[in-house]
Design a protein around this motif. Structure first.
Motif, mmCIF file in Angstrom:
data_model
loop_
_atom_site.group_PDB
_atom_site.id
_atom_site.type_symbol
_atom_site.label_atom_id
_atom_site.label_comp_id
_atom_site.label_asym_id
_atom_site.label_seq_id
_atom_site.Cartn_x
_atom_site.Cartn_y
_atom_site.Cartn_z
ATOM 1 N N PRO A 154 -3.220 0.317 -5.144
ATOM 2 C CA PRO A 154 -3.384 0.978 -6.445
ATOM 3 C C PRO A 154 -3.068 0.029 -7.587
ATOM 4 O O PRO A 154 -2.638 -1.094 -7.357
ATOM 5 C CB PRO A 154 -2.344 2.105 -6.352
ATOM 6 N N ARG A 155 -3.245 0.453 -8.784
ATOM 7 C CA ARG A 155 -2.953 -0.359 -9.965
ATOM 8 C C ARG A 155 -1.460 -0.314 -10.278
ATOM 9 O O ARG A 155 -0.896 -1.312 -10.695
ATOM 10 C CB ARG A 155 -3.758 0.183 -11.142
ATOM 11 N N TYR A 156 -0.864 0.831 -10.078
ATOM 12 C CA TYR A 156 0.570 1.020 -10.315
ATOM 13 C C TYR A 156 1.146 1.850 -9.168
ATOM 14 O O TYR A 156 0.455 2.696 -8.601
ATOM 15 C CB TYR A 156 0.837 1.755 -11.628
ATOM 16 N N LYS B 295 13.982 3.241 -3.673
ATOM 17 C CA LYS B 295 14.416 2.244 -2.698
ATOM 18 C C LYS B 295 14.501 2.887 -1.318
ATOM 19 O O LYS B 295 14.755 4.072 -1.182
ATOM 20 C CB LYS B 295 15.747 1.612 -3.093
ATOM 21 N N ARG B 296 14.218 2.062 -0.323
ATOM 22 C CA ARG B 296 14.186 2.448 1.091
ATOM 23 C C ARG B 296 12.886 3.143 1.498
ATOM 24 O O ARG B 296 12.671 3.366 2.681
ATOM 25 C CB ARG B 296 15.396 3.285 1.507
ATOM 26 N N GLN B 297 12.030 3.463 0.513
ATOM 27 C CA GLN B 297 10.722 4.001 0.876
ATOM 28 C C GLN B 297 9.782 2.855 1.251
ATOM 29 O O GLN B 297 10.092 1.680 1.072
ATOM 30 C CB GLN B 297 10.128 4.799 -0.296
ATOM 31 N N ALA C 135 11.619 -0.714 0.950
ATOM 32 C CA ALA C 135 11.636 -1.426 -0.327
ATOM 33 C C ALA C 135 13.048 -1.529 -0.884
ATOM 34 O O ALA C 135 13.886 -0.648 -0.680
ATOM 35 C CB ALA C 135 10.730 -0.724 -1.329
ATOM 36 N N LYS C 136 13.291 -2.637 -1.588
ATOM 37 C CA LYS C 136 14.551 -2.842 -2.300
ATOM 38 C C LYS C 136 14.262 -2.943 -3.795
ATOM 39 O O LYS C 136 13.115 -3.200 -4.200
ATOM 40 C CB LYS C 136 15.223 -4.134 -1.833
ATOM 41 N N LEU C 137 15.307 -2.793 -4.580
ATOM 42 C CA LEU C 137 15.132 -2.857 -6.036
ATOM 43 C C LEU C 137 14.506 -4.180 -6.459
ATOM 44 O O LEU C 137 13.662 -4.224 -7.369
ATOM 45 C CB LEU C 137 16.487 -2.660 -6.734
ATOM 46 N N GLU C 138 14.907 -5.285 -5.790
ATOM 47 C CA GLU C 138 14.405 -6.600 -6.180
ATOM 48 C C GLU C 138 12.942 -6.829 -5.814
ATOM 49 O O GLU C 138 12.370 -7.885 -6.144
ATOM 50 C CB GLU C 138 15.272 -7.716 -5.567
ATOM 51 N N LEU D 298 4.483 -2.806 -8.996
ATOM 52 C CA LEU D 298 5.398 -1.982 -8.208
ATOM 53 C C LEU D 298 6.729 -1.858 -8.925
ATOM 54 O O LEU D 298 7.320 -2.864 -9.321
ATOM 55 C CB LEU D 298 5.621 -2.594 -6.819
ATOM 56 N N THR D 299 7.181 -0.623 -9.073
ATOM 57 C CA THR D 299 8.518 -0.350 -9.599
ATOM 58 C C THR D 299 9.310 0.365 -8.528
ATOM 59 O O THR D 299 8.884 1.407 -8.028
ATOM 60 C CB THR D 299 8.455 0.516 -10.863
ATOM 61 N N VAL D 300 10.452 -0.203 -8.166
ATOM 62 C CA VAL D 300 11.336 0.402 -7.170
ATOM 63 C C VAL D 300 12.566 0.916 -7.897
ATOM 64 O O VAL D 300 13.259 0.150 -8.578
ATOM 65 C CB VAL D 300 11.738 -0.596 -6.082
ATOM 66 N N THR D 301 12.828 2.218 -7.788
ATOM 67 C CA THR D 301 13.951 2.825 -8.521
ATOM 68 C C THR D 301 15.093 3.208 -7.586
ATOM 69 O O THR D 301 14.895 3.297 -6.361
ATOM 70 C CB THR D 301 13.494 4.072 -9.275
#
Lengths: 110, 112
Positions: free
Chosen positions: B8-10, B15-17, B82-85, B109-112
């Protein structure tokens, strides 16, 4: 890591002025390429200089390569507001490997 | 010619997903690259494919990242967990032998 370095990190100039940005790399290359990236977009290829070349021109772009210093410079002459973007050098090695510099963010004020 | 397509574009995940990105290179381009670009930095090579074989994955965090290029055309990059970084833009590029890279517009990608 084979990531290169660029300077300056940021550059702000007036329209019509020239912009010069520099790039250094770490080991022998096949060629050195420059790319532009507009905000939120992918990178677009601008110009390529081979390791046996010292200078190349394309329109308002002039690129030099000094293999003894492992450095390159990109000059944009008579800059325009539309040149506002980030500029990256990429060193190309054997097996089509590309490593990018850290980029110069250019702002051209109208 | 059609450019490199990414989707996707965005993407925003916790986190952890897990998350997956897709890339369709320019037709006929044998070499495909995945780069990670953290805000304010240059693209960092994650993995390079030649047809469906891996040329270089030395900077791919293999404990959480995986990539494949089945049939030597499309490619997917997966992060799990996934991690925040990992928050970054993931860029796909393709090329013919010794030619410049052609990039897609990337997936932010934004990881929250």
């Amino acid at each position: 890591s084979q990531q290169g370095e660029e300077d300056p990190q940021a550059l702000s100039i007036q329209e019509g002025e020239n912009a010069t940005m520099n790039c250094s790399y770490k080991t022998s290359i096949n060629n050195l390429q420059w790319y532009r990236q507009n905000s939120g977009r992918g990178l677009v290829h601008l110009i390529l200089i081979r390791s046996n070349e010292r200078e190349k021109h394309s329109g308002r772009l002039r690129v030099t390569l000094d293999t003894s210093k492992k450095s390159s410079s990109l000059l944009i002459t008579a800059s325009r507001a539309a040149d506002t973007a980030s500029y990256f050098c990429a060193a190309q090695y054997n097996f089509n490997k590309f490593y990018f510099g850290s980029g110069t963010k250019l702002n051209v004020k109208p | 010619e059609a450019g490199v397509a990414q989707s996707p574009r965005y993407k925003i995940i916790e986190k952890r997903q897990s998350v997956a990105f897709w890339c369709n290179p320019i037709s006929g381009h044998a070499t495909l690259y995945w780069y990670q670009q953290i805000l304010g930095q240059g693209p960092k090579l994650l993995i390079q494919f030649q047809n469906n074989g891996v040329v270089d994955d030395s900077q791919l965090p293999k404990d959480r990242f995986s990539a494949e290029r089945l049939k030597g055309v499309d490619s997917t990059l997966k992060i799990q967990p996934a991690k925040l970084e990992d928050s970054a833009v993931y860029l796909c590029a393709s090329s013919l032998a010794s030619s410049p890279l052609h990039f897609g517009n990337g997936t932010r990608l934004t990881v929250t």
